[in-house]
Scaffold this motif. Structure first.
Motif, PDB file in Angstrom:
ATOM      1  N   ILE A  34       0.991  -1.246  -0.222  1.00  0.00           N
ATOM      2  CA  ILE A  34      -0.030   0.109   0.435  1.00  0.00           C
ATOM      3  C   ILE A  34       1.154   1.238   0.205  1.00  0.00           C
ATOM      4  O   ILE A  34       1.621   1.209   1.534  1.00  0.00           O
ATOM      5  N   ALA A  35       1.145   1.796  -1.289  1.00  0.00           N
ATOM      6  CA  ALA A  35       1.922   2.800  -1.564  1.00  0.00           C
ATOM      7  C   ALA A  35       1.574   4.508  -0.620  1.00  0.00           C
ATOM      8  O   ALA A  35       0.037   4.703  -0.803  1.00  0.00           O
ATOM      9  N   ASN A  36       2.533   4.685   0.393  1.00  0.00           N
ATOM     10  CA  ASN A  36       1.966   6.182   0.865  1.00  0.00           C
ATOM     11  C   ASN A  36       2.304   7.068   0.077  1.00  0.00           C
ATOM     12  O   ASN A  36       3.169   7.669   0.627  1.00  0.00           O
ATOM     13  N   LEU A  37       1.490   8.039  -0.865  1.00  0.00           N
ATOM     14  CA  LEU A  37       1.677   8.866  -1.558  1.00  0.00           C
ATOM     15  C   LEU A  37       1.189  10.331  -1.913  1.00  0.00           C
ATOM     16  O   LEU A  37      -0.367  10.673  -1.175  1.00  0.00           O
ATOM     17  N   ALA A  38       1.586  11.522  -2.288  1.00  0.00           N
ATOM     18  CA  ALA A  38       1.444  12.477  -1.993  1.00  0.00           C
ATOM     19  C   ALA A  38       0.669  12.311  -3.884  1.00  0.00           C
ATOM     20  O   ALA A  38       1.756  11.896  -4.749  1.00  0.00           O
ATOM     21  N   PHE A  39      -0.453  13.327  -4.111  1.00  0.00           N
ATOM     22  CA  PHE A  39      -0.384  13.260  -5.567  1.00  0.00           C
ATOM     23  C   PHE A  39      -0.571  15.180  -5.797  1.00  0.00           C
ATOM     24  O   PHE A  39      -1.546  15.331  -5.676  1.00  0.00           O
ATOM     25  N   ARG A  40      -0.675  14.865  -7.011  1.00  0.00           N
ATOM     26  CA  ARG A  40      -0.596  16.702  -7.634  1.00  0.00           C
ATOM     27  C   ARG A  40      -0.930  16.319  -9.512  1.00  0.00           C
ATOM     28  O   ARG A  40      -0.228  15.770 -10.339  1.00  0.00           O
ATOM     29  N   ILE A  41      -2.092  16.936  -9.123  1.00  0.00           N
ATOM     30  CA  ILE A  41      -2.831  17.582 -10.655  1.00  0.00           C
ATOM     31  C   ILE A  41      -3.184  18.220 -10.861  1.00  0.00           C
ATOM     32  O   ILE A  41      -3.488  19.322 -11.004  1.00  0.00           O
ATOM     33  N   THR A  42      -2.621  19.047 -12.132  1.00  0.00           N
ATOM     34  CA  THR A  42      -3.299  20.321 -12.318  1.00  0.00           C
ATOM     35  C   THR A  42      -4.195  19.968 -13.544  1.00  0.00           C
ATOM     36  O   THR A  42      -3.279  19.140 -14.712  1.00  0.00           O
ATOM     37  N   THR A  43      -5.008  20.713 -13.940  1.00  0.00           N
ATOM     38  CA  THR A  43      -5.523  20.821 -14.847  1.00  0.00           C
ATOM     39  C   THR A  43      -5.211  21.335 -16.166  1.00  0.00           C
ATOM     40  O   THR A  43      -4.430  22.427 -16.451  1.00  0.00           O
ATOM     41  N   ARG A  44      -5.874  21.398 -17.056  1.00  0.00           N
ATOM     42  CA  ARG A  44      -5.835  22.507 -18.380  1.00  0.00           C
ATOM     43  C   ARG A  44      -7.174  23.572 -18.186  1.00  0.00           C
ATOM     44  O   ARG A  44      -7.910  23.370 -17.805  1.00  0.00           O
ATOM     45  N   PRO A  45      -5.494  24.640 -19.294  1.00  0.00           N
ATOM     46  CA  PRO A  45      -7.563  26.019 -18.804  1.00  0.00           C
ATOM     47  C   PRO A  45      -8.230  25.529 -19.873  1.00  0.00           C
ATOM     48  O   PRO A  45      -8.101  25.959 -21.245  1.00  0.00           O
ATOM     49  N   VAL A  46      -9.337  25.466 -19.150  1.00  0.00           N
ATOM     50  CA  VAL A  46     -10.667  25.381 -19.978  1.00  0.00           C
ATOM     51  C   VAL A  46     -10.719  26.966 -20.897  1.00  0.00           C
ATOM     52  O   VAL A  46     -11.840  26.863 -21.673  1.00  0.00           O
ATOM     53  N   LYS A  47     -10.925  27.278 -20.046  1.00  0.00           N
ATOM     54  CA  LYS A  47     -11.270  28.810 -19.696  1.00  0.00           C
ATOM     55  C   LYS A  47     -10.706  30.037 -18.910  1.00  0.00           C
ATOM     56  O   LYS A  47     -10.104  29.533 -17.945  1.00  0.00           O
ATOM     57  N   ASP A  48     -11.331  30.880 -19.959  1.00  0.00           N
ATOM     58  CA  ASP A  48     -10.548  32.530 -19.091  1.00  0.00           C
ATOM     59  C   ASP A  48      -9.189  32.252 -18.450  1.00  0.00           C
ATOM     60  O   ASP A  48      -8.118  32.784 -17.615  1.00  0.00           O
ATOM     61  N   ALA A  49      -8.302  31.307 -19.245  1.00  0.00           N
ATOM     62  CA  ALA A  49      -6.786  30.771 -19.257  1.00  0.00           C
ATOM     63  C   ALA A  49      -6.291  30.771 -17.841  1.00  0.00           C
ATOM     64  O   ALA A  49      -5.705  31.145 -17.299  1.00  0.00           O
ATOM     65  N   ARG A  50      -7.126  29.895 -16.772  1.00  0.00           N
ATOM     66  CA  ARG A  50      -6.288  29.895 -15.677  1.00  0.00           C
ATOM     67  C   ARG A  50      -7.216  28.238 -15.488  1.00  0.00           C
ATOM     68  O   ARG A  50      -8.080  27.446 -15.636  1.00  0.00           O
TER      69      ARG A  50
END
Lengths: 69, 187
Positions: free
Chosen positions: B107-123
């Protein structure tokens, strides 16, 4: 106003200004307070104008009293 | 006026988990080639139990049991030895690129960071799960038109930052398309 160095790009929505990493800028105390110590701004010492050197006093030549013979 | 639409995946990164919500920037490693359409965050809600009085037709009181942990699932299109070692109990021989899987499940004890795509208003949004327990299975048959993919199921645990008195589960931060912090303080 405070002088800060931008450590991380930041856009301020209220003013529309985007500060870029590496810039040294003057920002309001309020904005500086929000971001100094968070990795976004680093406070720089306020630039102090160099003081003008005071004119040197003219040295008066004091003649030694003539010895009486 | 700016809007806050969330969609797509720009990148997924992992790091050793943190129970205080602090992970050094250079600790994050990117997981590349995410399986299309596989990233799913499921926010569970608590189960409700009601007592309806015998002489009434609507609930007199509702009880809400705490939900199970929220879950992040996704799959990866390749079996990268580096990531496989994080996810499985493995004896890895780099000299021959051989991975020997041990019987005991990890059971891996990890952190995850997801960066989404800028789908609207450049954010875009940066979602960080600081403390998760990850089980890894395998999806898809070995066929000519599909890939066998490691399938990760991360149950999201809590973390407590210094000086806080409550537990947190994840963080969502808005940044510009270029990654700049956004100060939304109203003047």
């Amino acid at each position: 106003m405070k002088t800060v160095k931008v450590q991380q790009d930041i856009r301020v929505e209220a003013t529309g200004i985007e500060y870029k990493k590496g810039q040294e800028v003057e920002v309001s105390d309020e904005l500086a307070k929000r971001h100094i110590g968070t990795g976004v701004f680093k406070e720089l010492a306020a630039k102090v104008k160099p003081k003008q050197e005071a004119p040197k006093p003219v040295q008066e030549q004091i003649k030694a009293p003539e010895e009486k013979q | 006026m700016a809007t806050y639409a969330v969609g797509g995946v720009e990148k997924v990164e992992y790091a050793p988990a943190s129970s205080v919500g602090v992970i050094a920037e250079n600790a994050w490693k990117r997981i590349e080639n995410i399986s299309p359409g596989s990233v799913l965050f499921t926010k569970n809600v608590g189960t409700k139990t009601s007592i309806v009085p015998e002489d009434k037709d609507k609930a007199f009181v509702n009880f809400f049991a705490p939900a199970e942990g929220d879950v992040l699932t996704f799959a990866v299109l390749e079996e990268n030895p580096g990531l496989e070692q994080e996810l499985h109990n493995i004896k890895y021989t780099a000299a021959t690129t051989t991975l020997a899987y041990k019987a005991a499940e990890k059971i891996a004890n990890l952190a995850f960071r997801i960066t989404t795509r800028p789908v609207k208003d450049a954010r875009k949004q940066v979602i960080t799960f600081f403390n998760t327990d990850v089980q890894t299975g395998s999806a898809n048959n070995l066929t000519k038109d599909a890939l066998q993919t490691p399938a990760l199921t991360a149950t999201i645990g809590t973390y407590r930052p210094a000086a806080e008195e409550e537990d947190f589960i994840y963080e969502k931060k808005w940044v510009t398309a270029a990654g700049a912090v956004i100060d939304s303080t109203a003047v």
